[in-house]
Design a protein around this motif. Structure first.
Motif, short mmCIF file in Angstrom:
data_model
loop_
_atom_site.label_atom_id
_atom_site.label_comp_id
_atom_site.label_asym_id
_atom_site.label_seq_id
_atom_site.Cartn_x
_atom_site.Cartn_y
_atom_site.Cartn_z
N ASP A 40 18.35 33.32 68.93
CA ASP A 40 16.92 33.27 69.23
C ASP A 40 16.63 33.70 70.67
N GLY A 41 17.63 34.33 71.31
CA GLY A 41 17.46 34.79 72.68
C GLY A 41 16.66 36.08 72.76
N THR A 42 16.43 36.54 73.98
CA THR A 42 15.59 37.72 74.21
C THR A 42 16.16 38.59 75.32
N VAL A 43 16.12 39.89 75.10
CA VAL A 43 16.40 40.84 76.18
C VAL A 43 15.07 41.39 76.66
N ILE A 44 14.79 41.25 77.94
CA ILE A 44 13.52 41.68 78.53
C ILE A 44 13.82 42.84 79.46
N MET A 45 13.33 44.01 79.11
CA MET A 45 13.59 45.22 79.89
C MET A 45 12.27 45.80 80.41
N SER A 62 25.56 32.94 74.08
CA SER A 62 25.46 31.89 75.10
C SER A 62 24.23 32.00 76.01
N ILE A 63 23.46 33.08 75.89
CA ILE A 63 22.38 33.34 76.85
C ILE A 63 21.01 33.34 76.16
N ASP A 64 20.05 32.68 76.82
CA ASP A 64 18.69 32.61 76.28
C ASP A 64 17.85 33.83 76.62
N ALA A 65 18.05 34.39 77.81
CA ALA A 65 17.26 35.55 78.22
C ALA A 65 18.07 36.45 79.14
N ILE A 66 18.00 37.75 78.87
CA ILE A 66 18.64 38.76 79.70
C ILE A 66 17.53 39.63 80.29
N PHE A 67 17.49 39.73 81.61
CA PHE A 67 16.49 40.56 82.28
C PHE A 67 17.13 41.86 82.77
N LEU A 68 16.52 42.97 82.38
CA LEU A 68 16.93 44.30 82.83
C LEU A 68 15.70 44.93 83.47
N LEU A 69 15.55 44.74 84.76
CA LEU A 69 14.31 45.07 85.44
C LEU A 69 14.46 46.36 86.26
N SER A 70 13.96 47.44 85.69
CA SER A 70 14.03 48.77 86.33
C SER A 70 15.46 49.14 86.71
N PHE A 77 5.38 38.42 88.86
CA PHE A 77 6.00 38.09 87.57
C PHE A 77 5.08 37.34 86.62
N GLU A 78 3.78 37.48 86.81
CA GLU A 78 2.86 36.82 85.88
C GLU A 78 2.94 37.45 84.49
N TRP A 79 3.40 38.70 84.41
CA TRP A 79 3.54 39.36 83.12
C TRP A 79 4.58 38.66 82.23
N ILE A 80 5.46 37.86 82.82
CA ILE A 80 6.46 37.13 82.04
C ILE A 80 5.79 36.08 81.16
N ASN A 81 4.62 35.59 81.60
CA ASN A 81 3.94 34.54 80.85
C ASN A 81 3.58 34.98 79.43
N THR A 82 3.38 36.27 79.23
CA THR A 82 3.03 36.77 77.89
C THR A 82 4.21 36.71 76.94
N LEU A 83 5.42 36.49 77.46
CA LEU A 83 6.62 36.46 76.62
C LEU A 83 6.94 35.05 76.12
N ASN A 84 6.14 34.07 76.58
CA ASN A 84 6.31 32.68 76.12
C ASN A 84 7.72 32.15 76.36
N PHE A 85 8.26 32.45 77.54
CA PHE A 85 9.60 31.96 77.90
C PHE A 85 9.44 30.80 78.87
N SER A 86 9.90 29.62 78.48
CA SER A 86 9.70 28.42 79.28
C SER A 86 10.91 28.13 80.17
N ASP A 87 10.66 27.38 81.24
CA ASP A 87 11.70 26.96 82.16
C ASP A 87 12.30 25.65 81.68
N SER A 88 13.63 25.57 81.66
CA SER A 88 14.29 24.36 81.15
C SER A 88 15.71 24.28 81.70
#
Length: 250
Positions: free
Chosen positions: A191-196, A158-166, A76-87
């Motif tokens: 300001d959320g993101t859908v990551i597919m 209500s959601i900051d990030a939605i992951f749709l992984l394969s 999951f190092e490719w997630i780092n390019t999306l600038n999504f931080s843990d909080s």
């Protein structure tokens, strides 16, 4: 929970879940060989057919090993390019289609964020034999909730990030895709993101999977679906020539 993937687990999964294709392919190849021995037709034609079958059976496994076992996808190092931080304030959801290899890894990657997992698999709609087999061996993330693709049981914005992984390609109809993505749009913060992450119906995946590439959808199809669902952005980053990471915002 730490997930330690076995060596060649990705390609072994592909081979196991899609074994019916390999059984059919090898059976046909045996019949062709018997026909060649009995009727002694063109040797050149026979070896061309054997080469074509060999390519069709082996290339998907080679590419799958590259993508799922050697490219670092599950790190999951490719997630780092999306600038999504843990909080602690971050709300994340991961939505799968009956086979979940990513939720525990996501939680390890974002340990203090709040992660919820949903599964939109529906036995009557999603009938691929590979999914049925995959569900039998899939790890289930605690409190994973079964949902319908047209209803995500969460509040608006209500959601900051939605992951749709394969997973999203298992929704076969365009209408259902748009309905599902509208739900993602509804629950996503402004300001959320859908990551597919998806394979595409494109030339590299045709070379990799031959006719099997029709199981995926083109970038144009996905872009249209996101636009119809109301998303304002749709950007792509290539993770290997065979896999795309899409990022979209409401």
């Amino acid at each position: 929970m730490e997930i330690n993937r076995k060596k060649f687990q990705g390609v072994l999964n592909i081979l196991s879940f899609n074994r019916h294709f390999y059984i059919y392919g090898l059976s046909v190849l045996i019949l062709i060989t018997l026909s060649y021995v009995v009727f002694q037709w063109s040797t050149t034609l026979y070896w061309l057919i054997v080469a074509a079958f060999g390519y069709g059976l082996l290339m998907p496994l080679i590419v799958s090993a590259y993508v799922y076992d050697f490219s670092g996808y599950y790190k999951f190092e490719w997630i780092n390019t999306l600038n999504f931080s843990d909080s602690k304030s971050k709300q994340i959801i991961n939505i799968n289609a009956g086979f979940d290899e990513t939720s525990f890894i996501l939680k390890n990657h974002f340990p203090i964020s709040n992660l919820k997992v949903f599964d939109f698999y529906h036995a009557e709609q999603h009938t691929e034999p590979a999914i049925v087999r995959a569900r039998k061996v899939s790890l289930v993330y605690p409190n994973t909730q079964q949902i319908k693709s047209g209803l995500i049981p969460l509040k608006d914005n209500s959601i900051d990030a939605i992951f749709l992984l394969s997973a999203a390609h298992e929704i076969r109809s365009h209408k259902e895709k748009v309905m599902f993505l509208k739900e993602c749009h509804r629950v996503c913060k402004p300001d959320g993101t859908v990551i597919m992450v998806e394979h595409l119906r494109d030339f590299p995946n045709f070379l990799a999977f031959s006719i099997g590439f029709t199981h995926f959808f083109s970038k144009t199809t996905w872009k249209k679906a996101y636009k119809n669902a109301g998303f304002s952005t749709f950007s792509e980053n290539k993770f290997t020539p065979f896999m795309s990471v899409f990022s979209s915002k409401p």
